[in-house]
Design an enzyme around this catalytic site. Structure first.
Site, PDB file in Angstrom:
ATOM      1  N   CYS A  71      28.214  30.593 -12.512  1.00  0.00           N
ATOM      2  CA  CYS A  71      27.210  31.412 -13.199  1.00  0.00           C
ATOM      3  C   CYS A  71      27.912  32.505 -14.002  1.00  0.00           C
ATOM      4  O   CYS A  71      28.813  33.169 -13.485  1.00  0.00           O
ATOM      5  CB  CYS A  71      26.285  32.049 -12.161  1.00  0.00           C
ATOM      6  SG  CYS A  71      25.192  33.298 -12.828  1.00  0.00           S
ATOM      7  N   CYS A  77      25.878  40.296 -11.019  1.00  0.00           N
ATOM      8  CA  CYS A  77      24.669  40.093 -10.215  1.00  0.00           C
ATOM      9  C   CYS A  77      24.906  40.422  -8.739  1.00  0.00           C
ATOM     10  O   CYS A  77      25.946  40.106  -8.183  1.00  0.00           O
ATOM     11  CB  CYS A  77      24.222  38.639 -10.357  1.00  0.00           C
ATOM     12  SG  CYS A  77      22.763  38.247  -9.399  1.00  0.00           S
ATOM     13  N   CYS A  80      25.366  37.249  -5.617  1.00  0.00           N
ATOM     14  CA  CYS A  80      26.618  36.632  -5.154  1.00  0.00           C
ATOM     15  C   CYS A  80      27.699  37.702  -5.082  1.00  0.00           C
ATOM     16  O   CYS A  80      27.761  38.580  -5.924  1.00  0.00           O
ATOM     17  CB  CYS A  80      27.092  35.564  -6.142  1.00  0.00           C
ATOM     18  SG  CYS A  80      26.033  34.113  -6.171  1.00  0.00           S
ATOM     19  N   CYS A 163      19.376  30.845 -11.825  1.00  0.00           N
ATOM     20  CA  CYS A 163      20.306  31.197 -10.748  1.00  0.00           C
ATOM     21  C   CYS A 163      20.910  29.930 -10.143  1.00  0.00           C
ATOM     22  O   CYS A 163      20.200  28.983  -9.806  1.00  0.00           O
ATOM     23  CB  CYS A 163      19.570  31.987  -9.672  1.00  0.00           C
ATOM     24  SG  CYS A 163      20.514  32.172  -8.156  1.00  0.00           S
ATOM     25  N   GLN A 318      13.814  29.727   7.159  1.00  0.00           N
ATOM     26  CA  GLN A 318      15.238  29.713   6.821  1.00  0.00           C
ATOM     27  C   GLN A 318      15.425  29.256   5.372  1.00  0.00           C
ATOM     28  O   GLN A 318      14.764  28.323   4.946  1.00  0.00           O
ATOM     29  CB  GLN A 318      15.972  28.757   7.753  1.00  0.00           C
ATOM     30  CG  GLN A 318      15.897  29.154   9.220  1.00  0.00           C
ATOM     31  CD  GLN A 318      16.922  30.205   9.594  1.00  0.00           C
ATOM     32  OE1 GLN A 318      17.703  30.648   8.757  1.00  0.00           O
ATOM     33  NE2 GLN A 318      16.906  30.624  10.833  1.00  0.00           N
ATOM     34  N   TYR A 347      12.135  36.161  19.043  1.00  0.00           N
ATOM     35  CA  TYR A 347      12.229  36.322  17.583  1.00  0.00           C
ATOM     36  C   TYR A 347      12.002  34.951  16.941  1.00  0.00           C
ATOM     37  O   TYR A 347      12.815  34.474  16.166  1.00  0.00           O
ATOM     38  CB  TYR A 347      13.593  36.860  17.155  1.00  0.00           C
ATOM     39  CG  TYR A 347      14.053  38.094  17.892  1.00  0.00           C
ATOM     40  CD1 TYR A 347      13.744  39.367  17.398  1.00  0.00           C
ATOM     41  CD2 TYR A 347      14.788  38.002  19.072  1.00  0.00           C
ATOM     42  CE1 TYR A 347      14.164  40.504  18.070  1.00  0.00           C
ATOM     43  CE2 TYR A 347      15.204  39.129  19.745  1.00  0.00           C
ATOM     44  CZ  TYR A 347      14.900  40.380  19.242  1.00  0.00           C
ATOM     45  OH  TYR A 347      15.324  41.493  19.908  1.00  0.00           O
ATOM     46  N   GLU A 368       7.193  36.655  18.874  1.00  0.00           N
ATOM     47  CA  GLU A 368       7.421  37.064  17.484  1.00  0.00           C
ATOM     48  C   GLU A 368       6.520  38.260  17.162  1.00  0.00           C
ATOM     49  O   GLU A 368       5.374  38.313  17.586  1.00  0.00           O
ATOM     50  CB  GLU A 368       7.120  35.859  16.564  1.00  0.00           C
ATOM     51  CG  GLU A 368       6.893  36.166  15.106  1.00  0.00           C
ATOM     52  CD  GLU A 368       8.079  36.800  14.394  1.00  0.00           C
ATOM     53  OE1 GLU A 368       9.217  36.357  14.588  1.00  0.00           O
ATOM     54  OE2 GLU A 368       7.832  37.763  13.639  1.00  0.00           O
ATOM     55  N   ASP A 420      17.132  34.967  18.312  1.00  0.00           N
ATOM     56  CA  ASP A 420      17.533  34.877  16.902  1.00  0.00           C
ATOM     57  C   ASP A 420      17.051  36.151  16.207  1.00  0.00           C
ATOM     58  O   ASP A 420      16.148  36.113  15.387  1.00  0.00           O
ATOM     59  CB  ASP A 420      16.882  33.625  16.276  1.00  0.00           C
ATOM     60  CG  ASP A 420      17.325  33.398  14.833  1.00  0.00           C
ATOM     61  OD1 ASP A 420      18.193  34.142  14.344  1.00  0.00           O
ATOM     62  OD2 ASP A 420      16.785  32.467  14.203  1.00  0.00           O
ATOM     63  N   CYS A 447      22.550  36.609  12.534  1.00  0.00           N
ATOM     64  CA  CYS A 447      22.880  36.734  11.109  1.00  0.00           C
ATOM     65  C   CYS A 447      23.721  37.977  10.871  1.00  0.00           C
ATOM     66  O   CYS A 447      23.929  38.379   9.730  1.00  0.00           O
ATOM     67  CB  CYS A 447      21.605  36.745  10.262  1.00  0.00           C
ATOM     68  SG  CYS A 447      20.457  38.020  10.752  1.00  0.00           S
TER      69      CYS A 447
END
Ligand code: SAH
Length: 582
Positions: A71, A77, A80, A163, A318, A347, A368, A420, A447
């Site tokens: 890109c 940007c 990324c 993108c 996801q 979660y 949740e 999670d 994450c």
């Protein structure tokens, strides 16, 4: 080192945000966009005592890991961070980032980590992988609407409808919206003044089904329209319907000439859901609190493995379905289900992991915080014909401890707990309850490897050990990581209940009358209490049926054997009487 000074520096390392790190006479410089191995010319932008930041001005010798970005906006940007680094090197960076955090913050040795962690699982194609994108709208210097992504750490929009991380159809949709806005003079929202209409366009794409969803976020509230019911707002009765006729009977006009926009978008093959989400608040939050259908269904459908999911504009799903399937495959492997287990999925979002595991578990409980997500989870269970999953709305750190306290006497039981959490990780109170419940296995999906490391340390100080782990790349070209870790209950001196093998137990004549399993079944059937072999042995000893000698002594001095509580003792005595053993 002074601000504005120019230096030539070799990049020797990388920071957690993907920036290059170089040293000039012992002074450390962080240089965005420089790749490990580059020799660069950089200008210092900020100089602190021991370290500073510099801007990449010129690449003198490119690193062997440097690649041409796909890109042309890669550097500017904010989406990324490491597109100019080869994908192999990105994967190495991510594996090191996770293991580094586990070592530094978690206190785990490199030796252990390299033993239990398999190699990072990368993508076959690290572009075009995102099934979701939220494009902000703005206005260029000539007053024309634009859309794209924010430049790093700002809200300046870089105009780009193409993108490289998203799907091809994004461009077609965004060009239709922009042309429509130009034709009818519909303006983009302006964050500074709070004026203008179109804030964001959310696009979702079902990789397995090829279904497309578009949700236009508008700077409008219901108040502007008076009583929505009287105006026959389109939210009633059109769930699950599809067709232009439905769209054209909408009473509310959220966008001037919206029927034209809807008609053009609906022509795109695969279009399934066109919605609007009103968000009149002056905040950074992208979506409004609700949405209304303009055309088609309020959701798209997608699959992960054999499980089908309905995804509405506001639900979390996801973003990389191909890698997610690999991640959930690992969750399944780590949970090691045989069919009878009780599993908690904390979660749980729209129940993605819960439903995946429910295929092989006895019972799954999902927790949740977002009520709409739980609604989705329940519906997803229903459309898959899954009956052994139950969902609770609430904070994991309140629901699980609350459940545990309520049923403490009955020894609330979980074989496997899956968590999670979002980036901030798990609440300490929740971790304590998890450790107290003593499930055989804990599967931690994370994450953010820093909070993962912190939480694993806590659990490993309370009777668990790290058994397996993998990093699964979900976000190629960015510095974000996703990992999964299996923790297993320690059967050592910290273990409170000493487990006895039948062979170690009293195989006396009494055994021919009733086996331990029969006693357990009798007690469960008559009192709903679960009793262990240890408790039965204790009661038998009290009744003089057996003499317990060496076989069930604690295995170490520090360990405590739990004592059979009175209500269970009574239940076991009843069973022994029933079997005429006393
Ligand atoms: N396991 C799901 C979602 C993971 S994302 C999946 O794989 O799709 C994390 C989820 O945790 C989000 O859905 C978020 O709404 C939820 N969440 C955030 N804080 C929470 C809390 N304190 N208690 C329960 N859920 C929470």
């Amino acid at each position: 080192m002074q601000k504005n000074e120019s230096v030539t520096v070799t990049i020797q390392d990388m920071g957690v945000n993907g920036e290059g790190i170089g040293r000039v006479n012992g002074y450390t410089l962080f240089i965005k966009d420089a790749v490990i191995g580059d020799v660069v010319e950089a200008r210092v932008t900020k100089a602190k005592k021991n370290y500073g930041y510099a801007r990449l001005m010129n690449i003198i010798t490119p690193s062997e890991h440097r690649v041409k970005p796909v890109c042309k906006f890669a550097r500017k940007c904010g989406g990324c961070q490491i597109q100019e680094m080869s994908y192999e090197k990105q994967l190495e960076f991510k594996q090191n980032k996770v293991l580094g955090n586990l070592e530094r913050i978690g206190g785990f040795s490199r030796e252990l980590l390299s033993e239990v962690f398999g190699p990072i699982i990368g993508m076959e194609k690290p572009f075009g992988y995102r099934n979701k994108a939220q494009f902000p709208f703005g206005t260029d210097k000539n007053g024309q609407p634009i859309t794209g992504f924010y430049a790093g750490r700002t809200h300046d929009i870089i105009a780009n409808t193409d993108c490289a991380l998203g799907v091809g159809v994004n461009r077609e949709i965004l060009e239709i919206v922009l042309a429509f806005m130009k034709k009818y003079g519909v303006r983009s929202y302006d964050e500074k003044t709070g004026e203008g209409l179109i804030r964001h366009v959310l696009i979702r794409y079902g990789f397995a089904t090829k279904e497309i969803m578009v949700c236009v976020v508008v700077n409008r509230g219901k108040a502007e329209f008076g009583n929505c019911e009287e105006l026959d707002c389109g939210n009633r009765g059109n769930r699950g319907t599809k067709g232009l006729e439905r769209g054209s009977v909408m009473g509310l006009r959220w966008i001037p000439h919206q029927e034209v926009l809807v008609e053009e978008l609906a022509r795109i093959p695969g279009m399934t859901s066109i919605t609007v989400s009103p968000n009149p608040r002056q905040t950074n939050v992208i979506m409004g609190e609700r949405y209304e259908v303009l055309w088609g269904q309020p959701f798209i459908t997608d699959y992960i493995g054999a499980v089908k999911y309905q995804i509405s504009p506001l639900s979390f799903y996801q973003v990389n379905p191909v890698q997610t399937e690999k991640l959930y495959g690992l969750a399944m492997e780590y949970a090691d289900l045989k069919g009878e287990e009780t599993v908690w999925d904390l979660y749980c979002g729209i129940g993605t992991i819960s439903l995946f595991l429910a295929q092989k578990a006895g019972k799954v409980y999902g927790v949740e915080i977002v009520p709409q997500a739980v609604e989705d989870a329940r519906r997803n269970a229903e459309i898959n014909g899954i009956e052994n999953a139950e969902f609770y709305v609430g904070k994991a750190e309140e629901v699980l401890p609350g459940y545990y306290q309520r049923y403490e006497k009955e020894h609330p039981h979980a074989d496997v707990i899956v968590v999670d959490p979002p980036r901030k990780g798990c609440d300490e109170g929740l971790l304590k309850t998890m450790a107290d419940m003593r499930p055989e296995r804990i599967v931690y999906v994370s994450c953010d490897s820093a909070t993962l490391a912190r939480d694993l340390r806590y659990l490993c100080e309370r009777g668990y050990e790290v058994k397996k782990g993998r990093v699964v790349d979900q976000f190629g070209m960015s510095v974000h990581t996703e990992s999964i870790v299996l923790l297993s209950k320690l059967h050592t001196k910290q273990n409170i209940e000493v487990e006895l093998e039948m062979s170690e137990m009293d195989l006396t004549a009494a055994e021919s009358k009733a086996t331990y399993e029969e006693i357990k079944d009798y007690v469960l059937g008559h009192t709903r209490l679960k009793v262990s072999s240890l408790y039965i042995a204790q009661v038998k000893e009290k009744c003089g049926i057996i003499k317990r000698v060496n076989y069930n002594l604690p295995k170490s001095e520090n360990s405590r054997q739990s004592k059979c509580p009175p209500e269970k003792e009574k239940a076991i005595r009843d069973a022994l009487e029933y079997f005429r053993m006393i």
